[in-house]
Design a protein around this motif. Structure first.
Motif, PDB file in Angstrom:
ATOM      1  N   GLY A  48       0.840  -1.174   0.000  1.00 43.59           N
ATOM      2  CA  GLY A  48       0.000   0.000   0.000  1.00 43.59           C
ATOM      3  C   GLY A  48       0.885   1.237   0.000  1.00 43.59           C
ATOM      4  O   GLY A  48       2.029   1.195   0.449  1.00 43.59           O
ATOM      5  N   LEU A  49       0.380   2.348  -0.505  1.00 44.70           N
ATOM      6  CA  LEU A  49       1.166   3.567  -0.639  1.00 44.70           C
ATOM      7  C   LEU A  49       1.700   4.040   0.711  1.00 44.70           C
ATOM      8  O   LEU A  49       2.882   4.381   0.832  1.00 44.70           O
ATOM      9  CB  LEU A  49       0.343   4.671  -1.311  1.00 44.70           C
ATOM     10  CG  LEU A  49       1.082   5.981  -1.555  1.00 44.70           C
ATOM     11  CD1 LEU A  49       2.287   5.769  -2.470  1.00 44.70           C
ATOM     12  CD2 LEU A  49       0.131   7.022  -2.151  1.00 44.70           C
ATOM     13  N   GLU A  50       0.870   4.057   1.744  1.00 44.19           N
ATOM     14  CA  GLU A  50       1.332   4.518   3.059  1.00 44.19           C
ATOM     15  C   GLU A  50       2.428   3.628   3.610  1.00 44.19           C
ATOM     16  O   GLU A  50       3.402   4.112   4.177  1.00 44.19           O
ATOM     17  CB  GLU A  50       0.165   4.593   4.051  1.00 44.19           C
ATOM     18  CG  GLU A  50      -0.728   5.791   3.833  1.00 44.19           C
ATOM     19  CD  GLU A  50      -1.760   5.927   4.929  1.00 44.19           C
ATOM     20  OE1 GLU A  50      -1.451   5.652   6.104  1.00 44.19           O
ATOM     21  OE2 GLU A  50      -2.884   6.320   4.597  1.00 44.19           O
ATOM     22  N   ALA A  51       2.268   2.325   3.445  1.00 47.96           N
ATOM     23  CA  ALA A  51       3.285   1.394   3.935  1.00 47.96           C
ATOM     24  C   ALA A  51       4.588   1.584   3.171  1.00 47.96           C
ATOM     25  O   ALA A  51       5.671   1.614   3.765  1.00 47.96           O
ATOM     26  CB  ALA A  51       2.791  -0.043   3.799  1.00 47.96           C
ATOM     27  N   LYS A  52       4.490   1.740   1.853  1.00 52.44           N
ATOM     28  CA  LYS A  52       5.686   1.932   1.029  1.00 52.44           C
ATOM     29  C   LYS A  52       6.430   3.196   1.454  1.00 52.44           C
ATOM     30  O   LYS A  52       7.647   3.188   1.631  1.00 52.44           O
ATOM     31  CB  LYS A  52       5.290   2.027  -0.448  1.00 52.44           C
ATOM     32  CG  LYS A  52       6.462   2.122  -1.387  1.00 52.44           C
ATOM     33  CD  LYS A  52       6.136   2.396  -2.848  1.00 52.44           C
ATOM     34  CE  LYS A  52       4.823   1.978  -3.358  1.00 52.44           C
ATOM     35  NZ  LYS A  52       4.642   2.298  -4.801  1.00 52.44           N
ATOM     36  N   ILE A  53       5.689   4.272   1.645  1.00 55.35           N
ATOM     37  CA  ILE A  53       6.312   5.533   2.033  1.00 55.35           C
ATOM     38  C   ILE A  53       6.920   5.427   3.431  1.00 55.35           C
ATOM     39  O   ILE A  53       8.024   5.913   3.669  1.00 55.35           O
ATOM     40  CB  ILE A  53       5.308   6.700   1.927  1.00 55.35           C
ATOM     41  CG1 ILE A  53       5.028   6.979   0.442  1.00 55.35           C
ATOM     42  CG2 ILE A  53       5.830   7.944   2.623  1.00 55.35           C
ATOM     43  CD1 ILE A  53       3.892   7.944   0.192  1.00 55.35           C
ATOM     44  N   GLN A 146       0.086  -6.200   7.272  1.00 56.99           N
ATOM     45  CA  GLN A 146      -0.022  -4.794   7.649  1.00 56.99           C
ATOM     46  C   GLN A 146       0.382  -3.852   6.523  1.00 56.99           C
ATOM     47  O   GLN A 146       0.067  -2.677   6.565  1.00 56.99           O
ATOM     48  CB  GLN A 146       0.860  -4.500   8.866  1.00 56.99           C
ATOM     49  CG  GLN A 146       0.404  -5.148  10.138  1.00 56.99           C
ATOM     50  CD  GLN A 146      -1.026  -4.796  10.480  1.00 56.99           C
ATOM     51  OE1 GLN A 146      -1.844  -5.675  10.689  1.00 56.99           O
ATOM     52  NE2 GLN A 146      -1.343  -3.521  10.520  1.00 56.99           N
ATOM     53  N   ILE A 147       1.085  -4.365   5.526  1.00 53.92           N
ATOM     54  CA  ILE A 147       1.594  -3.463   4.505  1.00 53.92           C
ATOM     55  C   ILE A 147       1.072  -3.742   3.103  1.00 53.92           C
ATOM     56  O   ILE A 147       1.382  -3.022   2.179  1.00 53.92           O
ATOM     57  CB  ILE A 147       3.142  -3.469   4.485  1.00 53.92           C
ATOM     58  CG1 ILE A 147       3.675  -4.856   4.222  1.00 53.92           C
ATOM     59  CG2 ILE A 147       3.685  -2.883   5.761  1.00 53.92           C
ATOM     60  CD1 ILE A 147       5.173  -4.915   4.070  1.00 53.92           C
ATOM     61  N   SER A 148       0.274  -4.787   2.963  1.00 48.38           N
ATOM     62  CA  SER A 148      -0.245  -5.078   1.632  1.00 48.38           C
ATOM     63  C   SER A 148      -1.726  -4.755   1.572  1.00 48.38           C
ATOM     64  O   SER A 148      -2.428  -4.768   2.570  1.00 48.38           O
ATOM     65  CB  SER A 148       0.009  -6.545   1.274  1.00 48.38           C
ATOM     66  OG  SER A 148      -0.623  -7.383   2.202  1.00 48.38           O
ATOM     67  N   ILE A 149      -2.174  -4.463   0.386  1.00 48.42           N
ATOM     68  CA  ILE A 149      -3.593  -4.203   0.156  1.00 48.42           C
ATOM     69  C   ILE A 149      -4.195  -5.465  -0.422  1.00 48.42           C
ATOM     70  O   ILE A 149      -3.603  -6.119  -1.281  1.00 48.42           O
ATOM     71  CB  ILE A 149      -3.776  -3.013  -0.805  1.00 48.42           C
ATOM     72  CG1 ILE A 149      -3.287  -1.740  -0.123  1.00 48.42           C
ATOM     73  CG2 ILE A 149      -5.215  -2.884  -1.244  1.00 48.42           C
ATOM     74  CD1 ILE A 149      -3.417  -0.504  -0.968  1.00 48.42           C
TER      75      ILE A 149
END
Length: 158
Positions: A48-53, A146-149
């Protein structure tokens, strides 16, 4: 160093993988020739964008701390998927002077370490710091869930 410290939102974060974003920053650091950087960055499942950032900013914060405080000559960055534990692991090591014990033991910690812990907490991950006078290893593990959509969300426009 200025690029690492001040870039708030990675340009084109929607269009780039975490691997590409991290490699670009590490290549910039390598070009400065202040510190020898090695790295292994695996492709990760969809982030997800937030997790990536947040993962990107964690890496940048660690690099910033190494360059600013550690007096290291070498650093290594690894990002990989641990399929057995279903986690993404981020490991950063350096051969610097280590983080002073009073900073590590203080509940206040330094601003960089506080920000690091907040980002890891946001991702519901775990932070482990091993620091001595001959270097520091920081390991961040984050559950993939927690980090994937979810697949449904990614394909909701079909």
């Amino acid at each position: 160093l200025r690029f690492i410290a001040h870039e708030l939102m990675p340009m084109e974060a929607n269009d780039k993988t975490l691997r590409t974003m991290v490699k670009e920053v590490l290549d910039l650091v390598k070009m400065q020739k202040q510190i020898k950087i090695t790295y292994t960055i695996e492709e990760l499942p969809f982030l997800g964008l937030e997790a990536k950032i947040n993962l990107f900013r964690i890496i940048k914060e660690l690099l910033n701390n190494i360059i600013k405080h550690s007096q290291a000559k070498e650093a290594d960055v690894q990002v990989f998927l641990d399929e057995m534990d279903d986690t993404v692991t981020l490991m950063v090591t350096d051969d610097g002077k280590g983080i002073p014990k009073d900073i590590l033991d203080s509940p206040q910690k330094g601003l960089g370490l506080k920000n690091l812990q907040k980002r890891v907490d946001y991702l519901m991950g775990h932070l482990h710091i091993d620091s001595h006078s001959d270097g520091t290893t920081i390991i961040v593990t984050v559950p993939v869930k927690q980090i994937s959509i979810s697949h449904e969300y990614k394909n909701s426009d079909s």
